[in-house]
Design an enzyme around this catalytic site. Structure first.
Site, PDB file in Angstrom:
ATOM      1  N   GLU A  50      79.597  69.290  69.708  1.00 17.89           N
ATOM      2  CA  GLU A  50      79.705  70.111  70.913  1.00 17.89           C
ATOM      3  C   GLU A  50      80.082  71.532  70.528  1.00 17.89           C
ATOM      4  O   GLU A  50      80.485  71.783  69.373  1.00 17.89           O
ATOM      5  CB  GLU A  50      80.764  69.525  71.852  1.00 17.89           C
ATOM      6  CG  GLU A  50      80.411  68.128  72.356  1.00 17.89           C
ATOM      7  CD  GLU A  50      81.439  67.534  73.309  1.00 17.89           C
ATOM      8  OE1 GLU A  50      81.228  66.415  73.779  1.00 17.89           O
ATOM      9  OE2 GLU A  50      82.463  68.223  73.581  1.00 17.89           O
ATOM     10  N   PRO A  51      79.968  72.485  71.454  1.00 16.45           N
ATOM     11  CA  PRO A  51      80.334  73.863  71.134  1.00 16.45           C
ATOM     12  C   PRO A  51      81.745  73.994  70.563  1.00 16.45           C
ATOM     13  O   PRO A  51      81.991  74.830  69.689  1.00 16.45           O
ATOM     14  CB  PRO A  51      80.197  74.592  72.474  1.00 16.45           C
ATOM     15  CG  PRO A  51      79.160  73.816  73.202  1.00 16.45           C
ATOM     16  CD  PRO A  51      79.385  72.385  72.813  1.00 16.45           C
ATOM     17  N   GLY A  52      82.677  73.164  71.045  1.00 16.42           N
ATOM     18  CA  GLY A  52      84.049  73.241  70.561  1.00 16.42           C
ATOM     19  C   GLY A  52      84.475  72.074  69.701  1.00 16.42           C
ATOM     20  O   GLY A  52      85.662  71.927  69.391  1.00 16.42           O
ATOM     21  N   SER A 108      83.599  69.546  63.202  1.00 14.98           N
ATOM     22  CA  SER A 108      84.262  68.674  62.231  1.00 14.98           C
ATOM     23  C   SER A 108      85.259  67.735  62.904  1.00 14.98           C
ATOM     24  O   SER A 108      85.444  66.596  62.471  1.00 14.98           O
ATOM     25  CB  SER A 108      84.980  69.523  61.170  1.00 14.98           C
ATOM     26  OG  SER A 108      84.057  70.289  60.429  1.00 14.98           O
ATOM     27  N   GLU A 114      77.045  66.649  58.875  1.00 11.92           N
ATOM     28  CA  GLU A 114      77.702  65.349  58.670  1.00 11.92           C
ATOM     29  C   GLU A 114      79.051  65.487  57.959  1.00 11.92           C
ATOM     30  O   GLU A 114      79.463  64.612  57.210  1.00 11.92           O
ATOM     31  CB  GLU A 114      76.792  64.402  57.869  1.00 11.92           C
ATOM     32  CG  GLU A 114      75.510  64.018  58.554  1.00 11.92           C
ATOM     33  CD  GLU A 114      75.698  62.922  59.587  1.00 11.92           C
ATOM     34  OE1 GLU A 114      76.681  62.182  59.505  1.00 11.92           O
ATOM     35  OE2 GLU A 114      74.839  62.834  60.481  1.00 11.92           O
TER      36      GLU A 114
END
Length: 385
Positions: free
Chosen positions: A135-137, A140, A371
């Site tokens: 997602e945008p936020g 990781s 990933e």
């Protein structure tokens, strides 16, 4: 394209055949199309996808019981991934992307779900698939996703946004991760299956990328999108831990992909150095070039063996979280080094788009990010100490 060091791990007749098939496909189909696919930027190479599906490459890793090739062991998957990515890294990753979709379905899904969602992926007209986590936020830190799945009559309503989703808009089937309990982190994440065309699901414009342009990425928007309860994978709250288990496989496979482009760069630079003459002799006879090639070859072998080790541990049912992270870390940084070294060896020609090494250098960078970034790989490894 050089042979794999299979004297260390002898291959079965079936493994030998699939390696030869994918090596020939990479040489005859992928490499000749790679530059045009890169130049097209945001166009999916459907012609290559269909050719690969016709010979069984897109579904070779799926179980036989669903019509797949039956090569469910990770070791065979890494052999194939390396060969395809010697042809082209982005195209190789695209052609095996249904395996990334299948992993959480196999890990979390019930028998009916597996049959319904995996069987269509095994024929000559197989659709593309996609896995939506980022997602945008939340990159990781996957546990921090904010896309929600609220219970409603007979199922769930999804609301939120995903970004950098491979094959989004092109794919027909999706695994989507969302919070069924927004008050929790990892324990609040659940996984859902949905199809393209679901009301309330829309896609952004293709995202223009530095490399690996064969895989088109878009944002996905969920506006009260309905998913029936039978399309939830596993129990509520099992999504994150299922995703982490599949990461061990995907990181080993991506380690092989990175090894493939590193090998391509080494072989191309080696062959060029044998032909290019400066100061009265082939540049391979100049120590500075020869030592760089020696480092490239050494790193390729190191990356491959670490990837093989992670794959063999996974196939033996052993924990391989650290080993898969080490393989991906080593192989991705090897790819970055070897593609840089290839450009350096070709000099000005390496900087030219007449030769493939500049593209490989751009493509390789993503392997240090997707990933799990190299920073996250080091974090995973450090936690195992």
């Amino acid at each position: 394209m050089s042979d794999l060091p299979t004297e260390l791990v002898p291959l079965s007749a079936e493994q030998h055949d699939i390696v030869e098939l994918t090596r020939a496909f990479a040489r005859e189909e992928i490499r000749p199309r790679a530059r045009a696919v890169d130049e097209a930027d945001v166009e999916t190479p459907w012609d290559l996808w269909r050719k690969a599906a016709k010979v069984g490459i897109t579904g070779f890793m799926l179980p036989e019981e669903f019509g797949g090739g039956g090569f469910t062991d990770v070791f065979t998957q890494v052999l194939v991934q390396e060969e395809l990515c010697v042809g082209d890294l982005g195209i190789g990753n695209l052609l095996c992307s249904n395996g990334f979709f299948a992993d959480p379905v196999l890990e979390l899904g019930g028998e009916e779900q597996k049959r319904e969602w995996l069987t269509p992926l095994t024929g000559p007209d197989t659709p593309m698939t996609s896995l939506a986590t980022t997602e945008p936020g939340a990159g990781s830190d996957a546990a921090s996703i904010v896309t929600t799945a609220h219970r409603t009559a007979g199922g769930y309503r999804l609301n939120g946004q995903k970004s950098w989703i491979s094959n989004a808009g092109e794919a027909e089937q999706y695994v989507v991760f969302a919070k069924t309990d927004p008050t929790r982190r990892a324990g609040g994440v659940s996984a859902f299956l949905l199809r393209k065309g679901t009301e309330g699901v829309s896609f952004g414009e293709p995202m223009r990328k530095m490399g690996q342009r064969a895989i088109v990425c878009r944002e996905i928007f969920f506006d009260n999108a309905y998913v029936p309860e039978e399309n939830r994978l596993g129990a509520e709250g099992e999504g994150f831990h299922g995703l982490m288990r599949t990461f061990d496989i995907s990181r080993a496979v991506l380690g092989a992909a990175a090894t493939g482009v590193a090998r391509a760069a080494y072989e191309y630079a080696r062959d060029y150095a044998r032909e290019r003459r400066q100061f009265g002799k082939p540049i391979v006879e100049h120590q500075a070039v020869a030592f760089r090639l020696a480092d490239m070859r050494t790193r390729v072998e190191q990356a491959r063996l670490m990837t093989w080790r992670a794959a063999k541990r996974l196939d033996a049912g052993l924990n391989a979280t650290a080993e898969a992270a080490m393989a991906k870390l080593t192989a991705s940084e090897t790819a970055a080094y070897c593609t840089w070294a290839a450009v350096q060896t070709l000099g000005g020609w390496g900087y030219s788009r007449e030769f493939p090494v500049e593209q490989w250098m751009r493509d390789a960078k993503l392997e240090e990010i997707e990933e799990g970034t190299s920073d996250i790989m080091r974090l995973v490894i450090s936690r195992s100490l």
